[in-house]
Every structure is written in C-alpha cells, then in structure tokens.
Scaffold this motif. Sequence first.
Motif, PDB file in Angstrom:
ATOM      1  N   GLU A 132      17.137 -75.629  -2.251  1.00 31.83           N
ATOM      2  CA  GLU A 132      18.772 -76.044  -2.521  1.00 31.83           C
ATOM      3  C   GLU A 132      18.992 -77.229  -3.441  1.00 31.83           C
ATOM      4  O   GLU A 132      19.754 -77.175  -4.063  1.00 31.83           O
ATOM      5  CB  GLU A 132      19.364 -76.001  -0.888  1.00 31.83           C
ATOM      6  CG  GLU A 132      19.265 -74.558  -0.311  1.00 31.83           C
ATOM      7  CD  GLU A 132      19.837 -74.643   0.921  1.00 31.83           C
ATOM      8  OE1 GLU A 132      19.943 -73.607   1.701  1.00 31.83           O
ATOM      9  OE2 GLU A 132      20.617 -75.748   1.313  1.00 31.83           O
ATOM     10  N   ARG A 133      18.576 -78.145  -2.933  1.00 32.67           N
ATOM     11  CA  ARG A 133      18.376 -79.459  -3.684  1.00 32.67           C
ATOM     12  C   ARG A 133      18.283 -79.393  -5.268  1.00 32.67           C
ATOM     13  O   ARG A 133      18.974 -79.931  -5.931  1.00 32.67           O
ATOM     14  CB  ARG A 133      17.560 -80.549  -2.886  1.00 32.67           C
ATOM     15  CG  ARG A 133      18.245 -81.538  -2.089  1.00 32.67           C
ATOM     16  CD  ARG A 133      17.455 -82.574  -1.856  1.00 32.67           C
ATOM     17  NE  ARG A 133      16.482 -82.365  -0.760  1.00 32.67           N
ATOM     18  CZ  ARG A 133      15.068 -82.440  -0.837  1.00 32.67           C
ATOM     19  NH1 ARG A 133      14.634 -83.005  -1.866  1.00 32.67           N
ATOM     20  NH2 ARG A 133      14.729 -82.089   0.223  1.00 32.67           N
ATOM     21  N   LEU A 137      18.524 -76.526  -6.689  1.00 29.42           N
ATOM     22  CA  LEU A 137      19.441 -75.908  -7.428  1.00 29.42           C
ATOM     23  C   LEU A 137      20.923 -76.515  -7.888  1.00 29.42           C
ATOM     24  O   LEU A 137      21.472 -76.645  -8.582  1.00 29.42           O
ATOM     25  CB  LEU A 137      19.833 -74.656  -6.477  1.00 29.42           C
ATOM     26  CG  LEU A 137      19.075 -73.372  -6.462  1.00 29.42           C
ATOM     27  CD1 LEU A 137      19.574 -72.417  -5.490  1.00 29.42           C
ATOM     28  CD2 LEU A 137      18.872 -72.907  -8.092  1.00 29.42           C
ATOM     29  N   TYR A 138      21.204 -77.527  -6.624  1.00 26.12           N
ATOM     30  CA  TYR A 138      22.183 -78.410  -6.570  1.00 26.12           C
ATOM     31  C   TYR A 138      22.263 -79.361  -7.882  1.00 26.12           C
ATOM     32  O   TYR A 138      23.075 -79.542  -8.672  1.00 26.12           O
ATOM     33  CB  TYR A 138      22.471 -79.127  -5.284  1.00 26.12           C
ATOM     34  CG  TYR A 138      23.617 -79.790  -5.131  1.00 26.12           C
ATOM     35  CD1 TYR A 138      24.831 -79.210  -4.988  1.00 26.12           C
ATOM     36  CD2 TYR A 138      23.549 -81.204  -5.153  1.00 26.12           C
ATOM     37  CE1 TYR A 138      26.102 -79.982  -4.721  1.00 26.12           C
ATOM     38  CE2 TYR A 138      24.862 -82.051  -5.089  1.00 26.12           C
ATOM     39  CZ  TYR A 138      25.987 -81.265  -4.833  1.00 26.12           C
ATOM     40  OH  TYR A 138      27.111 -81.994  -4.694  1.00 26.12           O
ATOM     41  N   SER A 139      21.091 -79.678  -8.028  1.00 25.12           N
ATOM     42  CA  SER A 139      20.565 -80.681  -9.187  1.00 25.12           C
ATOM     43  C   SER A 139      21.115 -80.060 -10.382  1.00 25.12           C
ATOM     44  O   SER A 139      21.423 -80.270 -11.333  1.00 25.12           O
ATOM     45  CB  SER A 139      19.142 -81.394  -8.827  1.00 25.12           C
ATOM     46  OG  SER A 139      18.911 -82.083 -10.188  1.00 25.12           O
ATOM     47  N   ALA A 160      22.659 -77.452 -10.985  1.00 26.86           N
ATOM     48  CA  ALA A 160      24.264 -76.997 -11.217  1.00 26.86           C
ATOM     49  C   ALA A 160      24.892 -78.083 -11.565  1.00 26.86           C
ATOM     50  O   ALA A 160      25.835 -78.058 -12.498  1.00 26.86           O
ATOM     51  CB  ALA A 160      24.580 -76.423  -9.931  1.00 26.86           C
ATOM     52  N   GLN A 178      30.128 -77.730  -9.207  1.00 25.57           N
ATOM     53  CA  GLN A 178      28.713 -77.589  -8.815  1.00 25.57           C
ATOM     54  C   GLN A 178      28.590 -77.275  -7.493  1.00 25.57           C
ATOM     55  O   GLN A 178      27.447 -76.277  -7.429  1.00 25.57           O
ATOM     56  CB  GLN A 178      28.406 -79.329  -8.644  1.00 25.57           C
ATOM     57  CG  GLN A 178      26.977 -79.499  -8.387  1.00 25.57           C
ATOM     58  CD  GLN A 178      26.308 -80.865  -7.908  1.00 25.57           C
ATOM     59  OE1 GLN A 178      27.408 -81.810  -8.166  1.00 25.57           O
ATOM     60  NE2 GLN A 178      25.276 -81.150  -8.306  1.00 25.57           N
ATOM     61  N   SER A 179      28.962 -77.538  -6.573  1.00 25.65           N
ATOM     62  CA  SER A 179      28.784 -77.014  -5.181  1.00 25.65           C
ATOM     63  C   SER A 179      29.202 -75.255  -5.211  1.00 25.65           C
ATOM     64  O   SER A 179      28.286 -74.436  -4.559  1.00 25.65           O
ATOM     65  CB  SER A 179      29.311 -77.358  -4.014  1.00 25.65           C
ATOM     66  OG  SER A 179      30.309 -78.393  -4.605  1.00 25.65           O
ATOM     67  N   THR A 192      26.146 -73.734  -6.997  1.00 23.69           N
ATOM     68  CA  THR A 192      24.861 -73.463  -6.341  1.00 23.69           C
ATOM     69  C   THR A 192      24.905 -72.500  -5.341  1.00 23.69           C
ATOM     70  O   THR A 192      24.041 -71.625  -5.088  1.00 23.69           O
ATOM     71  CB  THR A 192      24.704 -75.050  -5.705  1.00 23.69           C
ATOM     72  OG1 THR A 192      24.960 -76.052  -6.405  1.00 23.69           O
ATOM     73  CG2 THR A 192      23.642 -75.065  -4.799  1.00 23.69           C
ATOM     74  N   ASN A 193      26.272 -72.443  -4.743  1.00 29.94           N
ATOM     75  CA  ASN A 193      26.381 -71.402  -3.586  1.00 29.94           C
ATOM     76  C   ASN A 193      26.354 -70.156  -4.045  1.00 29.94           C
ATOM     77  O   ASN A 193      25.701 -69.138  -3.505  1.00 29.94           O
ATOM     78  CB  ASN A 193      27.675 -71.759  -2.613  1.00 29.94           C
ATOM     79  CG  ASN A 193      27.613 -71.270  -1.433  1.00 29.94           C
ATOM     80  OD1 ASN A 193      28.116 -70.022  -1.200  1.00 29.94           O
ATOM     81  ND2 ASN A 193      26.945 -72.199  -0.670  1.00 29.94           N
TER      82      ASN A 193
END
Lengths: 186, 186
Positions: free
Chosen positions: B105-106, B108-110, B112, B142-143, B146-147
């Motif tokens: 998740e981290r 993907l967040y990065s 994105a 971004q979030s 990611t989601n």
Amino acid sequence: MAQQYTRKMIREVFVEMLNEKPFDKITIKNIVTKCEINRKTFYYYYENLYSIIHEIFESEIENVIIKYNETHSWEECFIFAARTSIKNKRAIYHIFNSVHREELERYLYSIAGNVMFRYVEDINREIKASEEDAKIIARFYQSALTNMVLHWIADGMKDEPEKIIKRIGLLFDGNIALSLKRSKEI
Amino acid sequence: MAQQYTRKMIREVFVEMLNEKPFDKITIKNIVTKCEINRKTFYYYYENLYSIIHEIFESEIENVIIKYNETHSWEECFIFAARTSIKNKRAIYHIFNSVHREELERYLYSIAGNVMFRYVEDINREIKASEEDAKIIARFYQSALTNMVLHWIADGMKDEPEKIIKRIGLLFDGNIALSLKRSKEI
DNA sequence: AAGGCAGTGTCCGGTTTTCGGACACTGCCT
DNA sequence: AGGCAGTGTCCGAAAACCGGACACTGCCTT
C-alpha cells in the motif's frame, strides 16, 4: 553457477560474433567491450582468442561422450552434434575458412574416434575379438566418418543429419560385427 | 554488468518463487540453493527476504518516475505499471495476502504520489496557482488513485488497465485544472 | 619512410565479490 | 523434550574483477 558466468558470457559473445564475421575480424577488445568487462578479465579466463575455440571443441567432445554414455547409439550422437553445428553454421564456416581448419579437423577426428571406439567396444562385448583388433577397426571407421563430416561441412551443411546417418548406417550395419568376427578367425 | 549479476539473479528467482507460492513458504535457503550460490552471498546483498521486496518496490517507483519524465502522461505511467503488475500477478497476489500488504500500500501510495504531483505540477505551469494549493490537490487525487488500484488488485487484476484509465480520466479531465483555478480565487 | 593508431600480452598492484565453517537463536514438528 | 530446518552473524580466506602502465606488433595514412 554465478562463478563461471563471465567465462560463459565471453564464450557466448565470441560464438555470436563468429556467426557474424570471420575469425580475423574479431578482437579481444570487441568481446570485452560487448561483455562490459575489463580486458584483464578476459585474460583471467583465456590466453587468447584461439584458446576459446579450443575450449569449445573440448567441451563439445565431452558432450558427445556424455551423450554416448546415455544412449549407446552413434546415430543419436551424430544427430546431436550435427544439430549443434547447424545452429552455429556460420561460426563453423568461419572456423573452417580460417587458420583453424586444422583444429576443426582434429576436433572432428577426436569426436568420431570417441564415438566409434565406444560403439565398436559395445558390439565387441558379444563377439569378443581382441581389443587390439577392435581398435584397428574403430580407427578405420573413425577416419571414414571424419571425412564424411568434413565433406558435409565443406558442402555447407545442407543435408539433413538424418540423411547422412542413413547413408553411414548402410556402411556400418553388420559390417563392423562382421569385421570383428573375421578378425577372430585370422 | 557482470558485477550485479548475482543480485539480479536473487531478485528474479525470488519473484519467480513468489509467483509460485506464498511469501511465508519461501526461504533464503530455497533461493540460494536455486541460484547455486553460498548463503553468505545472499546476505552480502540483502539483509533478509523483506529487503528484496523493498528493493523491488523502490526500483519500480524509480521506473515510473523515469516513465513520467519521458512521457509527461499519467496514463502511460499507469499502463506501464499495471502491465508490469499483471506480468507478476500471482507474486503481487501473494504479497497482497501476506504481512506485506502494508508495504504494498505504501508503495502504491508512493507511486501514485509521484505521478500525481508531477502531473498537477505540469498542469499548474499554465494556471499558476500556489505550490501549496497544487500539493493539496495532488494529494487528494493521490489517495483516490491509490485506492482505485488497491481495489483493482483485490479484485484479481481482471480489468484491462485501459478500462480503468478511462474511468479515472473522467474524474481527472478538467477537474484538476478547475480545482487549481478555483483555489486561486479563494 | 615516418608517424599515428588500434590491438595485444604482460607487469604492478588493489577492490569487490564470493565462499566455507562455525556459532547461538528461533520456531516448528511429533 | 529433543530433533531439525532455517536464520542472522562472526571469523578469515579465496576467487573474480578491475585500473593503469609498459613494450611490441601490424596496419594505415600522408
């Protein structure tokens, strides 16, 4: 495996190049550049370009012996070796047409010898002629086989290996056993 | 090139295994055996299995950034990353269903974030809202992005990347520029 | 014919990469 | 409770790779 990775890479790049251009157009510099290694690393593994060819021949001879020990069939050995040769048709062509034809001939002679000695030995296990006689007979077919292959190469490796095998088979089948038996009677 | 060959091999063998079995069934012993290297050599490159995953994520993030700098298109970045993911579908599935979902998740967040910040920056070059505002807007998307991807993964990566891009495009197109303009008026 | 240039083979050395064996520690299995 | 596989870490040693320099050779140029 990782140990001999660089050595393997050098070999492969060399054969690759030999498939593209004649031997005397290939330099050590070329190879190390393409491999992205230091020139010294080349000398760590090989003395010169010539010793790569030598190594390749040596290892191919080994491969054929392994093949024979697995199959006990000269036919399969021949097909195996021929297929490998066809894969690197142009490389062999370039060796054949360079100062290394001699080395190539010695190599073929060695391969043919290895196969024939083992093959005659196998047949002789039942017939039980003397070892001396078996060797003479094997050597007789060794040069015949070598010559046949040399002609095949000079001719551009056009014929399918299977075709040549059939032709050779006609010369081998029964003849070797017969020769062995006859030499017992002398 | 030859230098980092072993490191690369470890990585590849690890991913290969991760495509076959879950993370907790993979051991360092497994990997070094398959690579035919000494166990110590593994520790020369990595602290533990976890650090391979970390490295992979780090380098993938880099790749996406490179991709963005080449194309200036979030769509191409997304397709690029998604295709890579699909190639290692099962590996990602195994990471997703292990203790490393968090890391994923981290990551993907990065990714994105990198794409969105650059993208919003690009758009804002004309609109010239404050950097602060641009960042807030980028973080918002971004979030969201990611989601969306997380759901895509959880859903088995069935949808074609292009399909999701269209859907996301509907949410992006114009909206980002509009948000930037509005924030200037406040 | 003289000079430039690329490639070779060999010297010095140094650094990076890989290995072998040993140890205590953990978790699992039965 | 004991055996067993895997881990993380220690030691040092060996293998692999590299950088720069040298003299030498053959080829190409002008």
